[in-house]
Design an enzyme around this catalytic site. Structure first.
Site, PDB file in Angstrom:
ATOM      1  N   LYS A 135      25.110  76.821  60.937  1.00  0.00           N
ATOM      2  CA  LYS A 135      23.982  75.970  61.279  1.00  0.00           C
ATOM      3  C   LYS A 135      23.106  75.722  60.064  1.00  0.00           C
ATOM      4  CE  LYS A 135      20.802  78.129  60.699  1.00  0.00           C
ATOM      5  NZ  LYS A 135      20.280  78.860  59.473  1.00  0.00           N
ATOM      6  N   TYR A 178      16.714  77.235  65.406  1.00  0.00           N
ATOM      7  CA  TYR A 178      16.862  78.273  66.450  1.00  0.00           C
ATOM      8  C   TYR A 178      15.904  78.010  67.611  1.00  0.00           C
ATOM      9  CZ  TYR A 178      19.560  81.227  63.249  1.00  0.00           C
ATOM     10  OH  TYR A 178      20.537  81.730  62.417  1.00  0.00           O
TER      11      TYR A 178
HETATM   12  P1  NAD Z   1      24.031  81.823  50.169  1.00  0.00           P
HETATM   13  O1  NAD Z   1      23.319  81.020  49.156  1.00  0.00           O
HETATM   14  O2  NAD Z   1      23.843  83.294  50.157  1.00  0.00           O
HETATM   15  O3  NAD Z   1      25.600  81.532  50.084  1.00  0.00           O
HETATM   16  C1  NAD Z   1      26.130  80.261  49.830  1.00  0.00           C
HETATM   17  C2  NAD Z   1      27.511  80.381  49.222  1.00  0.00           C
HETATM   18  O4  NAD Z   1      27.965  79.076  48.896  1.00  0.00           O
HETATM   19  C3  NAD Z   1      27.547  81.224  47.935  1.00  0.00           C
HETATM   20  O5  NAD Z   1      28.655  82.052  47.956  1.00  0.00           O
HETATM   21  C4  NAD Z   1      27.708  80.188  46.851  1.00  0.00           C
HETATM   22  O6  NAD Z   1      28.413  80.678  45.710  1.00  0.00           O
HETATM   23  C5  NAD Z   1      28.509  79.112  47.568  1.00  0.00           C
HETATM   24  N1  NAD Z   1      28.404  77.804  46.945  1.00  0.00           N
HETATM   25  C6  NAD Z   1      29.431  76.994  46.671  1.00  0.00           C
HETATM   26  N2  NAD Z   1      29.021  75.886  46.085  1.00  0.00           N
HETATM   27  C7  NAD Z   1      27.703  75.980  45.944  1.00  0.00           C
HETATM   28  C8  NAD Z   1      26.714  75.130  45.373  1.00  0.00           C
HETATM   29  N3  NAD Z   1      27.020  73.935  44.849  1.00  0.00           N
HETATM   30  N4  NAD Z   1      25.440  75.547  45.388  1.00  0.00           N
HETATM   31  C9  NAD Z   1      25.093  76.715  45.943  1.00  0.00           C
HETATM   32  N5  NAD Z   1      26.005  77.573  46.497  1.00  0.00           N
HETATM   33  C10 NAD Z   1      27.288  77.201  46.480  1.00  0.00           C
HETATM   34  O7  NAD Z   1      23.652  81.209  51.582  1.00  0.00           O
HETATM   35  P2  NAD Z   1      23.801  81.898  53.011  1.00  0.00           P
HETATM   36  O8  NAD Z   1      22.518  82.531  53.379  1.00  0.00           O
HETATM   37  O9  NAD Z   1      25.030  82.710  53.079  1.00  0.00           O
HETATM   38  O10 NAD Z   1      23.938  80.610  53.933  1.00  0.00           O
HETATM   39  C11 NAD Z   1      25.167  79.890  54.021  1.00  0.00           C
HETATM   40  C12 NAD Z   1      25.163  79.108  55.340  1.00  0.00           C
HETATM   41  O11 NAD Z   1      25.072  80.016  56.419  1.00  0.00           O
HETATM   42  C13 NAD Z   1      23.985  78.147  55.502  1.00  0.00           C
HETATM   43  O12 NAD Z   1      24.412  77.004  56.187  1.00  0.00           O
HETATM   44  C14 NAD Z   1      23.010  78.915  56.367  1.00  0.00           C
HETATM   45  O13 NAD Z   1      22.157  78.099  57.137  1.00  0.00           O
HETATM   46  C15 NAD Z   1      23.951  79.704  57.239  1.00  0.00           C
HETATM   47  N6  NAD Z   1      23.369  80.967  57.739  1.00  0.00           N
HETATM   48  C16 NAD Z   1      23.471  81.231  59.053  1.00  0.00           C
HETATM   49  C17 NAD Z   1      22.931  82.390  59.557  1.00  0.00           C
HETATM   50  C18 NAD Z   1      23.075  82.707  61.028  1.00  0.00           C
HETATM   51  O14 NAD Z   1      22.442  83.647  61.473  1.00  0.00           O
HETATM   52  N7  NAD Z   1      23.878  81.975  61.768  1.00  0.00           N
HETATM   53  C19 NAD Z   1      22.279  83.284  58.712  1.00  0.00           C
HETATM   54  C20 NAD Z   1      22.219  82.984  57.359  1.00  0.00           C
HETATM   55  C21 NAD Z   1      22.766  81.820  56.871  1.00  0.00           C
END
Ligand code: NAD
Length: 361
Positions: free
Chosen positions: A132, A216
């Site tokens: 999401k 949410y």
């Molecule tokens: P994060 O920044 O920790 O991870 C993102 C990942 O994408 C990293 O591994 C990064 O290397 C990679 N990536 C690849 N290309 C990229 C670019 N051009 N720029 C930046 N990163 C790049 O983020 P996250 O917190 O893991 O969030 C990822 C997704 O998960 C988002 O859509 C977020 O909304 C969602 N999320 C959902 C929940 C939930 O409870 N459902 C919780 C946290 C995050």
């Protein structure tokens, strides 16, 4: 007496989670074949929540990773006992079409990359769970839903709270009108965001509080009221014009539902809030904190909730696997649900741009 009634209702409301709670038999578990999941993007959520959850899932397991960082690939290979053929990067991702171990691609990338990888996964013949918010806007979300249909595969969104007992119970109480008809919903999800350089503060990545955590609250209002909003009115506020130059800092919005029911909602990247409240004719339901991975608490006018902590991510991935194999309900976590949320998000942004104008959804 109240307590007995409550325990019975918990059992009923957790009926859909039976496979992960030990009752019920699944085709999958009896054949001892789990669905294979490929995680795309090994950031925070994939590393700290999804990978540990996949060690406990009964109906699916980690069978591949997609990463642009060789050092992460090396670490994950070791930690999760993955072989070379189970490691992909963003360029050779499409060759996953040849990997029969993979049934579901789970997209855990920044929001602006969701559509592209979801559609590529469908072209490779896989089902998709996309985090999401599922897309940058409703237009993209609609394209993703269409791509799923065209590929004859299923699309799900990372809406883990549908599998969480406090939320399931509030859905049940509202659906059964345990306290009469719903009159009002109130909810908020916000936190103080740190690092000013992260993608969550960049517009091109789909950043901002509403996209990240406000969604949410939209979800919670929709699944407790169980109707669709007909209009929204929203206002945006900023106290730090540097940090929040590109994205929203705090938004308050109202959603009008049929029959005069109203949801009053807040999201923020600078103030902490985490709750939902449903006021009905003869009582209320409150969950606070409401949206985290654990530690949820709640009560109604009559009694306190007493639910076990669960692994929401494991229940969600197992629930989807159970749906794919056995046709069990996925509890409204599909792409169509995500698309409805994106339409509401678009309407909220339009209302903010027009200084609180009422926008029909
Ligand atoms: P994060 O920044 O920790 O991870 C993102 C990942 O994408 C990293 O591994 C990064 O290397 C990679 N990536 C690849 N290309 C990229 C670019 N051009 N720029 C930046 N990163 C790049 O983020 P996250 O917190 O893991 O969030 C990822 C997704 O998960 C988002 O859509 C977020 O909304 C969602 N999320 C959902 C929940 C939930 O409870 N459902 C919780 C946290 C995050």
């Amino acid at each position: 007496m109240e307590r007995r009634k409550f325990t019975r209702s918990l059992t009923t409301s957790l009926g859909a989670l039976s496979l992960t709670n030990g009752f019920g038999q699944s085709i999958l578990s009896s054949q001892n074949k789990k669905l294979g999941i490929a995680l795309v993007g090994l950031g925070n959520y994939a590393t700290r929540q999804l990978a540990p959850a996949l060690l406990t899932t009964k109906l699916c397991e980690l069978k591949a990773i997609v990463t642009g960082t060789p050092s992460k690939a090396k670490q994950w290979k070791k930690n999760h006992d993955l072989k070379d053929h189970q490691i992909y990067d963003y360029d050779n991702f499409d060759t996953i079409v040849n990997n029969e171990e993979i049934d579901i691609v789970y997209v855990v990338l920044p929001n602006n990359m969701h559509k592209d990888f979801t559609i590529r996964a469908f072209k490779a013949g896989k089902h998709v769970i996309c985090e999401k918010p599922m897309a940058m806007n409703a237009q993209e979300a609609a394209e993703m839903v269409a791509a799923a249909k065209e590929a004859n595969r299923e699309l799900f969104v990372g809406y883990r709270l549908h599998y969480e007992p406090h939320h399931r119970e509030s859905i049940r109480l509202c659906r059964e009108e345990a306290f009469g008809k719903i009159k009002f919903f109130e909810g908020g999800f916000g936190f103080r965001i740190g690092n000013p350089n992260q993608w969550r503060l960049k517009k091109a990545y789909g950043g901002g509080a509403l996209m990240d955590v406000g969604i949410y609250v939209i979800q919670a209002a929709r699944y407790t009221i169980e109707k669709e909003p007909i209009a929204v009115t929203a206002s945006g506020f900023k106290t730090d014009l540097v940090k929040f130059k590109e994205v929203d800092e705090l938004i308050t919005w109202q959603m009008e539902f049929p029959n005069g029911v109203v949801a009053n909602c807040t999201t923020s990247f600078s103030a902490s809030t985490n709750h939902l409240y449903v006021a009905a004719e003869n009582g209320f339901i409150r969950i606070s904190p409401a949206y985290g991975y654990g530690g949820l608490g709640g009560h109604t006018r009559k009694y306190k909730f007493d639910f076990p902590q669960v692994n929401q991510q494991a229940l969600h991935m197992d629930g989807i696997s159970d749906h794919l194999v056995n046709g069990v309900s996925h509890l409204n976590t599909d792409g169509e649900e995500g698309l409805k949320d994106m339409k509401i998000i678009d309407a909220i942004f339009t209302s903010v741009e027009h200084e609180g104008k009422r926008i029909l959804v």
